[in-house]
Design a protein around this motif. Structure first.
Motif, short mmCIF file in Angstrom:
data_model
loop_
_atom_site.label_atom_id
_atom_site.label_comp_id
_atom_site.label_asym_id
_atom_site.label_seq_id
_atom_site.Cartn_x
_atom_site.Cartn_y
_atom_site.Cartn_z
N ALA A 16 -35.16 24.06 9.96
CA ALA A 16 -35.41 25.50 10.05
C ALA A 16 -36.70 25.78 10.82
CB ALA A 16 -35.47 26.12 8.66
N GLU A 17 -37.72 24.99 10.56
CA GLU A 17 -38.99 25.16 11.27
C GLU A 17 -38.85 24.83 12.76
OE1 GLU A 17 -43.40 23.33 10.89
OE2 GLU A 17 -42.49 24.10 9.05
N ALA A 18 -38.03 23.84 13.07
CA ALA A 18 -37.80 23.49 14.48
C ALA A 18 -37.04 24.59 15.21
CB ALA A 18 -37.03 22.18 14.58
N ALA A 71 -28.23 22.66 15.74
CA ALA A 71 -27.42 21.46 15.98
C ALA A 71 -28.25 20.39 16.68
CB ALA A 71 -26.18 21.81 16.80
N ALA A 72 -29.04 20.79 17.67
CA ALA A 72 -29.88 19.83 18.39
C ALA A 72 -30.93 19.22 17.46
CB ALA A 72 -30.55 20.51 19.58
N ALA A 73 -31.54 20.04 16.62
CA ALA A 73 -32.57 19.54 15.70
C ALA A 73 -31.95 18.59 14.67
CB ALA A 73 -33.27 20.71 15.00
N LEU A 74 -30.78 18.92 14.17
CA LEU A 74 -30.11 18.03 13.22
C LEU A 74 -29.76 16.70 13.88
CD1 LEU A 74 -27.90 20.74 11.52
CD2 LEU A 74 -29.43 19.18 10.27
N ARG A 75 -29.21 16.75 15.08
CA ARG A 75 -28.87 15.51 15.79
C ARG A 75 -30.10 14.65 16.03
NH1 ARG A 75 -25.67 19.16 19.44
NH2 ARG A 75 -23.64 19.29 18.42
N ALA A 76 -31.20 15.28 16.39
CA ALA A 76 -32.45 14.55 16.64
C ALA A 76 -32.95 13.85 15.38
CB ALA A 76 -33.52 15.50 17.19
N VAL A 93 -22.79 25.92 12.35
CA VAL A 93 -22.90 24.48 12.61
C VAL A 93 -22.48 23.77 11.33
CG1 VAL A 93 -24.49 22.56 13.05
CG2 VAL A 93 -24.83 24.74 14.21
N ALA A 94 -21.71 22.71 11.47
CA ALA A 94 -21.36 21.85 10.34
C ALA A 94 -21.97 20.48 10.64
CB ALA A 94 -19.86 21.74 10.20
N ALA A 95 -22.71 19.94 9.68
CA ALA A 95 -23.40 18.67 9.89
C ALA A 95 -23.24 17.76 8.68
CB ALA A 95 -24.88 18.92 10.17
N SER A 96 -23.30 16.45 8.93
CA SER A 96 -23.22 15.50 7.83
C SER A 96 -24.07 14.27 8.16
CB SER A 96 -21.76 15.08 7.59
OG SER A 96 -21.24 14.45 8.73
N ARG A 97 -24.44 13.58 7.08
CA ARG A 97 -25.23 12.35 7.22
C ARG A 97 -25.23 11.63 5.87
NH1 ARG A 97 -31.70 12.17 8.60
NH2 ARG A 97 -32.00 9.98 8.08
N ASP A 98 -24.70 10.44 5.85
CA ASP A 98 -24.73 9.59 4.65
C ASP A 98 -24.25 10.30 3.40
OD1 ASP A 98 -25.84 7.54 6.24
OD2 ASP A 98 -27.87 8.32 5.91
N GLY A 99 -23.20 11.10 3.50
CA GLY A 99 -22.66 11.81 2.35
C GLY A 99 -23.28 13.17 2.10
N GLU A 101 -24.04 17.03 3.24
CA GLU A 101 -23.35 18.02 4.07
C GLU A 101 -24.27 19.22 4.26
OE1 GLU A 101 -20.35 17.57 5.45
OE2 GLU A 101 -20.08 15.63 4.47
N VAL A 102 -24.29 19.75 5.48
CA VAL A 102 -25.11 20.93 5.80
C VAL A 102 -24.26 21.91 6.58
CG1 VAL A 102 -27.05 21.77 7.19
CG2 VAL A 102 -27.33 19.74 5.77
N ALA A 103 -24.41 23.19 6.25
CA ALA A 103 -23.78 24.27 7.01
C ALA A 103 -24.89 25.23 7.44
CB ALA A 103 -22.75 25.00 6.16
N VAL A 104 -24.86 25.61 8.70
CA VAL A 104 -25.84 26.54 9.25
C VAL A 104 -25.07 27.79 9.67
CG1 VAL A 104 -27.61 26.92 11.00
CG2 VAL A 104 -27.23 24.61 10.09
N HIS A 105 -25.57 28.95 9.25
CA HIS A 105 -24.89 30.21 9.55
C HIS A 105 -25.86 31.21 10.17
CE1 HIS A 105 -21.35 29.20 7.08
NE2 HIS A 105 -22.23 28.59 6.30
N ALA A 106 -25.38 31.91 11.20
CA ALA A 106 -26.13 33.01 11.81
C ALA A 106 -25.12 34.07 12.22
CB ALA A 106 -26.92 32.52 13.03
N TRP A 107 -25.54 35.32 12.17
CA TRP A 107 -24.65 36.43 12.46
C TRP A 107 -25.26 37.33 13.52
CZ3 TRP A 107 -25.84 34.35 7.84
CH2 TRP A 107 -24.79 33.87 7.05
N SER A 108 -24.41 37.91 14.33
CA SER A 108 -24.91 38.80 15.39
C SER A 108 -25.47 40.10 14.81
CB SER A 108 -23.79 39.11 16.39
OG SER A 108 -22.69 39.70 15.74
N ALA A 109 -25.11 40.45 13.59
CA ALA A 109 -25.59 41.68 12.96
C ALA A 109 -26.83 41.45 12.09
CB ALA A 109 -24.48 42.31 12.12
N ASP A 110 -27.39 40.25 12.11
CA ASP A 110 -28.52 39.92 11.24
C ASP A 110 -29.47 38.98 11.99
OD1 ASP A 110 -30.22 39.47 9.10
OD2 ASP A 110 -28.68 38.68 7.77
N TRP A 111 -30.75 39.09 11.73
CA TRP A 111 -31.72 38.23 12.42
C TRP A 111 -31.96 36.90 11.71
CZ3 TRP A 111 -35.97 37.09 9.49
CH2 TRP A 111 -36.29 37.98 8.44
N ARG A 112 -31.46 36.76 10.48
CA ARG A 112 -31.69 35.52 9.72
C ARG A 112 -30.71 34.42 10.10
NH1 ARG A 112 -31.45 38.46 4.09
NH2 ARG A 112 -29.99 39.56 5.38
#
Length: 123
Positions: A16-18, A71-76, A93-99, A101-112
């Motif tokens: 998130a900081e990246a 996605a780039a930060a997670l891959r790195a 974004v859907a991400a995984s590593r060693d069991g 699981e991470v989901a990243v969500h962003a919406w066009s109607a929200d800045w978060r």
């Protein structure tokens, strides 16, 4: 279980900081280990931790760029990450590593941008 939860929490905060380096990410959900299947499948001793972190830039929200950066930060950091095609202003974004699981969500109607992760189930 505490080590896995702390690893997940630190990964979500770092990514998130990246993605939004000029903002401080906030942990919005971290109830500790829970038992996901106790009432349904008899895994009475199984536990999992779920953590949610939010960040964003209210001055220049760009959900497509945010999920690409996530996605780039997670891959790195060693995660396998796939950007899901946008749907009705929802970017993911859907991400995984060693069991884990991470989901990243962003919406066009929200800045978060929201990062939600789950540890592997431990019996």
């Amino acid at each position: 279980m505490t080590g896995e939860r702390e690893f997940l929490r630190s990964e979500l905060l770092a990514v998130a900081e990246a993605v939004v380096p000029d903002q401080r990410p906030v942990v919005t959900h971290d109830p500790g280990p829970v038992n996901p299947g106790v009432l349904f499948d008899g895994r009475g001793t199984a536990t999992v931790s779920r953590v949610t972190v939010e960040t964003g830039n209210p001055q220049s929200p760009d959900p497509a760029a945010a999920v690409d950066a996530a996605a780039a930060a997670l891959r790195a950091r060693g995660w396998t990450a796939d950007v899901v095609p946008p749907e009705n202003g929802h970017y993911r974004v859907a991400a995984s590593r060693d069991g884990f699981e991470v989901a990243v969500h962003a919406w066009s109607a929200d800045w978060r941008i929201t990062f939600t992760g789950e540890t592997p189930v431990v019996s």
